[in-house]
Scaffold this active site. Structure first.
Site, short mmCIF file in Angstrom:
data_model
loop_
_atom_site.label_atom_id
_atom_site.label_comp_id
_atom_site.label_asym_id
_atom_site.label_seq_id
_atom_site.Cartn_x
_atom_site.Cartn_y
_atom_site.Cartn_z
CG HIS A 23 -1.88 -1.15 1.24
ND1 HIS A 23 -2.64 -1.46 2.34
CD2 HIS A 23 -2.19 -2.09 0.31
CE1 HIS A 23 -3.37 -2.54 2.09
NE2 HIS A 23 -3.10 -2.95 0.86
CG HIS A 75 -7.49 -3.02 -1.87
ND1 HIS A 75 -6.94 -1.96 -1.18
CD2 HIS A 75 -6.74 -4.11 -1.54
CE1 HIS A 75 -5.92 -2.40 -0.45
NE2 HIS A 75 -5.77 -3.70 -0.66
CG ASP A 108 -3.26 -5.13 -2.84
OD1 ASP A 108 -2.88 -4.27 -2.03
OD2 ASP A 108 -4.01 -6.07 -2.53
CG HIS A 142 0.29 -9.63 -2.58
ND1 HIS A 142 0.28 -8.30 -2.98
CD2 HIS A 142 -0.65 -9.73 -1.60
CE1 HIS A 142 -0.61 -7.64 -2.27
NE2 HIS A 142 -1.19 -8.48 -1.43
#
EC number: 3.5.1.108
Length: 303
Positions: free
Chosen positions: A78, A237, A241, A264
């Site tokens: 973030h 969001h 990310d 991720h």
């Protein structure tokens, strides 16, 4: 010339780690040309530095973790997203613990901190990584792709088998030549499901999570009193990310990122594949800012 930029002043904040639940003191400091973003574990003696680079990613369970030997910094995405969105090339990030504070679960508070510190242009050209051809990684039905694009664009699609998310917008595409990171993406919060919380806490994850710093969803709806900040907050969001994860290339991108159910781990695999395929990208800079496909807000005085 589009120049590198850093912070004008040092600025501090306090928060808690999303996964550790620990109180964390955060300090953002200016850094010289070509430093990049460097995390510093100031609670250790001697202080341990971990540059924000793809090769230093050690864990990707629920967040992106940077490692240097047995020292780590969790949940960097973030803050890195805010750094990318505001075009910060060089900064030191000092922490009193092993996790970046979660703040409100979005990049908004980090944007505010950086803007409050002020931005300073430096006497060196800003380097961009331009994507020259398609690069893709897949894991089952999950996919992450880089494509050539004259600007910076992020497209994302999520597909959660959950009654609440089924009714929400699950795809979005943001072209940052026509809209701003701050306006479109920065305030989208992380989210979690009540059904997963017991499992996460058993594994020492989400110990600091609450409706104060995440969208919490059960089978009937969003539990946060104020609801969502936008109908597409969930997918926005994921874009936030991704922007943070992509900044681990060490430079701003000229190209398009497309993610389908990516996270991720896959984002990091894509970066590593791109870096290895040296014919798929080039480093460029712009002597004449008017010819660049990407522009940044002019630095303003610190408040």
């Amino acid at each position: 010339m589009i120049r590198q930029r850093t912070l004008k002043n040092t600025i501090r904040a306090t928060g808690v780690g999303l996964h550790s639940g620990e109180k964390v003191y955060l300090t953002l400091k200016p850094a010289p040309v070509d430093t990049g973003i460097v995390f510093r574990r100031a609670d250790l003696s001697p202080v341990v530095e971990i540059p924000a680079r793809a090769a230093n990613v050690g864990e990707t369970t629920m967040s992106t973790t940077l490692v240097n030997g047995d020292v780590k910094v969790d949940t960097v995405e973030h803050l890195l997203s805010a750094m990318a969105g505001l075009g910060i090339d060089n900064a030191y990030v000092e922490l009193s613990a092993s996790e970046v504070p979660i703040m409100d679960g979005s990049a908004g508070p980090f944007v505010f901190l950086i803007q409050s510190a002020g931005l300073e242009e430096q006497d060196a050209p800003k380097k961009f990584i331009r994507i020259l051809r398609e690069v893709t990684v897949e894991d089952g039905d999950k996919r992450a792709t880089f494509l050539p694009f004259d600007g910076f664009k992020v497209s994302f699609e999520i597909d959660f088998d959950h009654p609440v998310l089924k009714g929400q917008t699950q795809s979005a595409s943001v072209d940052f030549s026509s809209t701003s990171f701050v306006k479109e993406v920065s305030r989208a919060r992380t989210f979690g499901f009540m059904r997963d919380i017991e499992y996460l806490r058993k594994h020492n994850l989400a110990l600091g999570g609450s409706v104060e710093n995440a969208i919490v969803v059960d089978e009937t709806g969003v539990l946060n009193e104020d609801g969502l900040r936008s109908e597409d907050e969930f997918v926005k969001h994921k874009i936030l990310d991704a922007i943070g994860d992509l900044y681990l290339l060490g430079n701003s991108l000229i190209g398009e990122f497309k993610g389908y159910k990516s996270g991720h781990s896959l984002n990091n695999q894509l970066l590593r594949k791109l870096i290895a395929e040296t014919d798929a990208w080039e480093v460029v800079f712009f002597e004449d800012a008017s010819t660049a496909p990407i522009s940044y807000m002019r630095p303003v005085a610190a408040v």
